[in-house]
Design an enzyme around this catalytic site. Structure first.
Site, PDB file in Angstrom:
ATOM      1  N   HIS A  14     -18.512  -8.978   5.547  1.00 24.50           N
ATOM      2  CA  HIS A  14     -17.149  -8.523   5.684  1.00 24.50           C
ATOM      3  C   HIS A  14     -16.537  -9.368   6.613  1.00 24.50           C
ATOM      4  O   HIS A  14     -17.030  -9.620   7.864  1.00 24.50           O
ATOM      5  CB  HIS A  14     -16.976  -6.995   6.155  1.00 24.50           C
ATOM      6  N   HIS A  15     -15.384 -10.004   6.394  1.00 22.72           N
ATOM      7  CA  HIS A  15     -14.274 -10.792   7.377  1.00 22.72           C
ATOM      8  C   HIS A  15     -13.218 -10.171   7.478  1.00 22.72           C
ATOM      9  O   HIS A  15     -12.165 -10.375   6.875  1.00 22.72           O
ATOM     10  CB  HIS A  15     -14.490 -12.019   6.811  1.00 22.72           C
ATOM     11  N   GLU A  16     -13.152  -9.246   8.484  1.00 27.51           N
ATOM     12  CA  GLU A  16     -11.786  -8.482   8.814  1.00 27.51           C
ATOM     13  C   GLU A  16     -11.149  -9.590   9.819  1.00 27.51           C
ATOM     14  O   GLU A  16     -11.888 -10.017  10.819  1.00 27.51           O
ATOM     15  CB  GLU A  16     -11.922  -7.273   9.573  1.00 27.51           C
ATOM     16  N   GLU A  26       0.746  -1.249  -0.112  1.00 30.75           N
ATOM     17  CA  GLU A  26       0.164   0.031   0.016  1.00 30.75           C
ATOM     18  C   GLU A  26       0.867   1.244   0.060  1.00 30.75           C
ATOM     19  O   GLU A  26       0.994   2.109   1.213  1.00 30.75           O
ATOM     20  CB  GLU A  26      -1.078  -0.118   1.118  1.00 30.75           C
ATOM     21  N   GLU A  43      -8.908   4.136   0.009  1.00 33.54           N
ATOM     22  CA  GLU A  43      -8.974   4.573   1.444  1.00 33.54           C
ATOM     23  C   GLU A  43      -7.843   5.699   1.994  1.00 33.54           C
ATOM     24  O   GLU A  43      -8.199   6.272   2.740  1.00 33.54           O
ATOM     25  CB  GLU A  43      -8.887   3.445   2.329  1.00 33.54           C
ATOM     26  N   GLU A  60      -7.556  -5.929  -3.228  1.00 35.35           N
ATOM     27  CA  GLU A  60      -6.913  -4.672  -3.133  1.00 35.35           C
ATOM     28  C   GLU A  60      -5.432  -4.679  -3.539  1.00 35.35           C
ATOM     29  O   GLU A  60      -5.164  -4.437  -4.459  1.00 35.35           O
ATOM     30  CB  GLU A  60      -7.198  -4.155  -1.704  1.00 35.35           C
ATOM     31  N   HIS A  74      -8.637  -8.085   0.684  1.00 34.57           N
ATOM     32  CA  HIS A  74      -7.674  -6.975   1.254  1.00 34.57           C
ATOM     33  C   HIS A  74      -6.816  -7.590   1.672  1.00 34.57           C
ATOM     34  O   HIS A  74      -6.699  -8.448   2.631  1.00 34.57           O
ATOM     35  CB  HIS A  74      -8.689  -6.130   1.862  1.00 34.57           C
ATOM     36  N   GLU A  75      -5.423  -6.911   1.718  1.00 35.36           N
ATOM     37  CA  GLU A  75      -4.236  -6.981   2.478  1.00 35.36           C
ATOM     38  C   GLU A  75      -3.843  -8.431   2.065  1.00 35.36           C
ATOM     39  O   GLU A  75      -3.043  -9.217   3.086  1.00 35.36           O
ATOM     40  CB  GLU A  75      -4.598  -6.936   3.881  1.00 35.36           C
TER      41      GLU A  75
END
Ligand code: NOJ
Ligand code: CA
Length: 702
Positions: A411-413, A168, A506, A500, A481-482
């Site tokens: 969403h699964h953070e 990022e 963001e 992402e 993401h990540e």
């Protein structure tokens, strides 16, 4: 230029056994040999000129050295010309046309065997190592690769620093010799492991220092069972060496033979547009493993998301309590903080917004238990993926979304606790299916626990790949993401709609992305697959919400519309707040109609970091759409519409920057107008500094 003497010495070291093939048109020529110590060596010419000078190949394991002592014991060549149809994407048909050279290598004392398979396309090269079962040990502890990419000059490059954990970053435009200075400017991400010196990440882009420059994208394809490849740069030799991301013990990969590595890829052309249109990386991936793909549905989605970035006091967490009262484990005993956006009423508002505007889905972040513990890592299990907060009514939202024809996106953070996520995965996916969810956005913010793996290490690559594969069993679409940056595995798992894996929208709230950023990503990061960049930001100044935040997005409003074309993704966010779209209803019309899958794409003009203009044909109608962006400089994009059907009349609706627009001083100034056009017309589009234009071209039905 490097001295001719060095080049001649390297050439002399090549033996008589050299094998050589060209790409189908002859534009690219590959030569492979072994050098004096039996190290395989390849070189690549473009239009008869050396592009990659003799560069070493091989792998180094603790048990066995696959980088020296080899002789070529045979070669196989074959020409392949075939086509395939992706489930979604930029084209309805993709041609896979290459010449292949398989070089079989043998060494003794100890006995070793390896094949290096090369595919030469007209737009580049892919090669991989194939290790068959050996007479010796078939369990390898891989330490390194000697794979090199040795260039002939002090070329220009677009890079981000080598990092085991995050990509990022803002891109640097630099050269081999200027690279150390360029990389010095990057701070160290708090949890990331930045490699020292001159290591960079792929995908990266080179532009050669020649009168007719050649563009080269270096990346990899089909990253399976192996770590991410970074590149160590030799700034004097103008070369890169593969640097596989190790685990914390320094091991790159634990391999069980037989094993094929990912493909190392070079996309090559003297026309920057060809880098954007190249399908080489997808072609080097395996065909879909999902037989019935009818459930995979590209989509636009809104989200209970940007609210949390605006600087208003909005939180993912339901309560401010839990850290203050560490004994609390029962969330029903927590007190709501009163500003938790993932609550039933607010989600219903987003469902209405989506339904009223033809947006397919609504992502909700902060719906489940665990956010209060974010930074503490006190528990082995932080997030629960089947446990909603008390103010998020799963049942009634399921019913309401269904009644309005909208899909909720889960969403699964994981807070990077990938090991625990893997243990919860089946329960989590079952919970999704029971409650009407077909798509999940996953997230891995933080250091990978509990084994302290890196985001780019073999273990994590296996993890994210297995999540996509397991999701397919449940007919679930994934946006990660990540995760390690993509390598074209979307072909094999077309339910893996987006990732992402780069600096996304963001960051407009944390300092902003420079205008050039989205004019570089399509040449670099996007070659691995679509990005969930989150376009559609209409309010670009964070001070609008919060005086204390002077962050401003490096974009005009019109450019945000163009991003739906220049950053194509089958899972495309409509990222701003419904109330901001209500302020600009005429511009919002474009987001409502723009498709997310295409039957054809034409790159009209392109130069990395400077400009991109692309036209795409809607997969489900005869409409064409056009997107044009520029970097820091204002520009006029001139577009010949010769891709339209001759004889057909169309109406073009243009959304462009107003004459006085500027990303910094006047980002919301735009102009909308309609003109009749045919295949003989030319459009002249006004792009402000950091600006863009978007056009819908629809046939006029008599
Ligand atoms: C980072 C992701 O990129 C962002 O989209 C998400 O909202 C936060 N993590 C929280 O999970
Ligand atoms: Ca992120």
């Amino acid at each position: 230029m490097k001295t001719t003497a060095t080049i001649m010495m390297l050439a002399a070291a090549l033996g008589a056994s050299a094998a050589s093939i060209t790409s189908p048109s002859g534009k690219l020529q590959l030569t492979v040999d072994v050098d004096a110590v039996g190290t395989p060596v390849y070189s690549l010419d473009f239009n008869g000129k050396p592009l990659v000078e003799p560069s070493t190949l091989g792998l180094v394991a603790e048990e066995t050295d696959f980088s020296r002592g080899f002789s070529i014991v045979g070669v196989d060549t074959v020409t392949v010309d075939r086509s395939w149809e992706p489930v979604w994407g930029e084209y309805s048909t993709i041609r896979d046309y290459f010449r292949e050279l398989a070089v079989h290598l043998k060494a003794d004392k100890p006995e070793r065997e390896m094949t290096i398979r090369f595919r030469v396309f007209d737009d580049g090269l892919g090669f991989r190592y194939e290790l068959p079962a050996q007479n010796g040990s078939n369990y390898l502890t891989l330490r390194d690769e000697v794979t090199k990419f040795d260039f002939a000059g002090n070329h220009k490059m677009w890079v981000i620093p080598g990092d085991y954990d995050t990509d990022e970053y803002v891109w640097s435009e630099t050269t081999f010799t200027e690279l150390p200075a360029a990389l010095e400017n990057y701070g160290r991400h708090s949890e990331a492991q930045r490699t020292g010196g001159t290591t960079v990440q792929t995908p990266m882009l080179l532009k050669t220092d020649d009168t007719t420059p050649v563009y080269v994208n270096i990346h990899e394809a089909a990253l399976v069972g192996y770590p991410v490849m970074l590149l160590d740069t030799d700034t004097a030799d103008y070369s890169f060496k593969a640097h596989p991301v190790p685990d914390r013990l320094g091991v790159a990969a634990y391999l069980h033979l037989p094993f094929d590595t990912p493909w190392r890829t070079l996309i090559v052309s003297d026309d920057a547009r060809d880098i954007l249109s190249s399908q080489l990386i997808l072609n080097l991936n395996e065909p879909t493993k999902i037989e019935d793909t009818s459930w995979i549905k590209p989509m636009k989605f809104a989200g209970v998301w940007w609210e949390m970035f605006t600087g208003k006091i909005k939180t993912w967490a339901y309560s401010d309590d839990v850290l203050a009262k560490p004994g609390i484990t029962d969330y029903s005993k927590l007190e709501s903080n009163g500003h938790h956006p993932a609550n039933t009423a607010n989600v219903m508002r987003y469902i209405d917004f989506a339904a009223d505007n033809g947006i397919d889905g609504v992502l909700v972040e902060g719906w489940n238990e665990g956010w209060e513990d974010w930074a503490s890592y006190r528990k082995n299990r932080q997030f629960l993926f089947d446990k909603a907060y008390p103010d998020f009514d799963v049942d009634s939202l399921h019913r309401y979304a269904e009644s309005r024809g909208v899909k909720l996106i889960m969403h699964h953070e994981t807070s990077a606790n990938a090991a625990d996520y893997a243990l919860q995965l089946d329960r989590a996916f079952r919970f999704m299916k029971d409650n009407g969810y077909d798509a999940v956005k996953t997230g891995y913010v933080g250091a990978i626990i509990p084994r302290s793996e890196h985001h780019g290490s073999q273990w994590m690559v296996d993890h994210v790949n297995s999540v996509a594969e397991r999701a397919a069993d449940y007919q679930i679409m994934v946006d990660s993401h990540e995760a390690p940056r993509p390598t074209g595995l979307i072909r094999t798992y077309p339910n893996w709609l987006a990732q992402e894996s780069a600096r996304g929208g963001e960051f407009e709230s944390f300092g902003g992305n420079p205008p050039s950023h989205t004019a570089i990503l399509p040449f670099t990061r996007l070659k691995g697959g679509p990005m969930d960049y989150t376009p559609g930001l209409f309010e670009t100044r964070m001070s609008y919400y919060n005086e204390g935040n002077d962050s401003q997005a490096g974009t005009t409003l019109a450019r945000q519309l163009a991003l739906y074309l220049t950053m194509p993704s089958p899972m495309q966010m409509v990222c701003d707040l419904p109330e901001n779209y209500a302020r600009f209803p005429d511009a919002f019309e474009f987001i409502k109609v723009v498709p997310v899958e295409w039957s054809d794409s034409r790159y009209i003009e392109a130069e990395p970091a400077r400009y991109i203009t692309v036209a795409r044909k809607d997969k489900n109608s005869d409409d064409w759409y056009l997107g044009a962006i520029t970097g820091e400089e204002p520009r006029k994009a001139e577009v010949k519409l010769d891709f339209l059907t001759p004889g057909q009349k169309y109406e073009a609706t243009v959304y462009e920057d107003a004459p006085d627009a500027h990303w910094k001083t006047n980002p919301q100034a735009y102009k909308i107008y309609s003109v009749p056009v045919t295949s003989k017309s030319k459009l002249k589009l006004n792009l402000a500094a950091g600006g863009g234009a978007a056009v819908r071209i629809a046939p006029v039905v008599k």
